[in-house]
Design a protein around this motif. Structure first.
Motif, PDB file in Angstrom:
ATOM      1  N   LYS A 114      19.110  40.844  -7.893  1.00 54.24           N
ATOM      2  CA  LYS A 114      18.312  41.609  -8.854  1.00 54.24           C
ATOM      3  C   LYS A 114      17.944  42.994  -8.336  1.00 54.24           C
ATOM      4  N   THR A 115      17.784  43.111  -7.041  1.00 45.61           N
ATOM      5  CA  THR A 115      17.291  44.339  -6.425  1.00 45.61           C
ATOM      6  C   THR A 115      18.446  45.213  -5.961  1.00 45.61           C
ATOM      7  N   PRO A 116      18.473  46.493  -6.378  1.00 43.20           N
ATOM      8  CA  PRO A 116      19.527  47.384  -5.872  1.00 43.20           C
ATOM      9  C   PRO A 116      19.360  47.594  -4.367  1.00 43.20           C
ATOM     10  N   ALA A 117      20.466  47.881  -3.702  1.00 44.10           N
ATOM     11  CA  ALA A 117      20.456  48.003  -2.245  1.00 44.10           C
ATOM     12  C   ALA A 117      19.432  49.015  -1.750  1.00 44.10           C
ATOM     13  N   HIS A 118      19.243  50.140  -2.466  1.00 44.23           N
ATOM     14  CA  HIS A 118      18.305  51.162  -1.998  1.00 44.23           C
ATOM     15  C   HIS A 118      16.856  50.664  -2.019  1.00 44.23           C
ATOM     16  N   ALA A 119      16.569  49.611  -2.782  1.00 47.02           N
ATOM     17  CA  ALA A 119      15.202  49.116  -2.892  1.00 47.02           C
ATOM     18  C   ALA A 119      14.915  47.941  -1.943  1.00 47.02           C
ATOM     19  N   LEU A 120      15.912  47.525  -1.175  1.00 46.97           N
ATOM     20  CA  LEU A 120      15.685  46.445  -0.218  1.00 46.97           C
ATOM     21  C   LEU A 120      14.770  46.955   0.889  1.00 46.97           C
ATOM     22  N   PRO A 121      13.754  46.206   1.250  1.00 49.87           N
ATOM     23  CA  PRO A 121      12.776  46.699   2.232  1.00 49.87           C
ATOM     24  C   PRO A 121      13.266  46.594   3.676  1.00 49.87           C
ATOM     25  N   MET A 122      14.354  47.282   3.982  1.00 54.03           N
ATOM     26  CA  MET A 122      14.899  47.268   5.340  1.00 54.03           C
ATOM     27  C   MET A 122      14.521  48.563   6.045  1.00 54.03           C
TER      28      MET A 122
END
Length: 180
Positions: A37-45
């Motif tokens: 559901k979450t685009p890669a840019h929004a992953l909290p890494m």
């Protein structure tokens, strides 16, 4: 690439339970965060964009994640624009119609071709609205370095024509990493 939404494959779900692949801590954390559901840019890494892209590609190449979709083009352009990195100063200029991977080999492996296709596919979807889908599909059975270089030269010409040469240079660096 960072506006792509990934989901875990069955192999990815199994990896979370078994830890059989020996993923690094960051790769495992990233795999766990991928939710479809979450685009890669929004992953909290907490890592540089380049490292995030590299780790996503590794997980995809290992068959642990797959593309579930991407943000709509208008949103993707808005999101990706601030994060775009300038081309490295040492990146060689590429004239439209000519490109060299810098290999002495005549053939590259099917796995390398698959990785190159993956990189080109992501950039084609994110930056070119699928304009080169047919060409990328035709690359599936290519193993000749000359044929691959012709496809990459065509990709570069289209990216340059759209004013995205610096983004193309970033992806070319990834492609060169694949073939070395």
């Amino acid at each position: 690439m960072l506006d792509v939404i990934y989901r875990k494959t069955q192999a990815g779900l199994t990896e979370i339970q078994t830890r059989a692949s020996g993923l690094s801590l960051k790769q495992r954390q990233l795999l766990i965060m991928i939710d479809g559901k979450t685009p890669a840019h929004a992953l909290p890494m907490a890592m540089p964009e380049k490292d995030l892209v590299h780790k996503l590609l590794e997980l995809e190449w290992d068959g642990l994640i797959e593309r579930a979709g991407s943000l709509p083009p208008k949103t993707a352009a808005t999101v990706a624009a601030p994060a775009a990195a300038p081309a490295p100063a040492a990146a060689p200029a590429v004239a439209a119609g000519s490109f060299s991977l810098g290999l002495n080999a005549v053939r590259i492996s099917a796995g390398q071709v698959a990785r190159i296709r993956s990189i080109l596919h992501m950039t084609n979807q994110n930056h070119l609205s699928g304009e080169l889908d047919e060409m990328i599909g035709e690359m599936e059975n290519l193993v000749s370095v000359a044929e691959i270089e012709r496809c990459i030269a065509r990709y570069l010409a289209v990216m340059k024509g759209r004013g995205m040469e610096s983004a193309a240079q970033t992806y070319l660096a990834q492609i060169r990493t694949v073939v070395r």
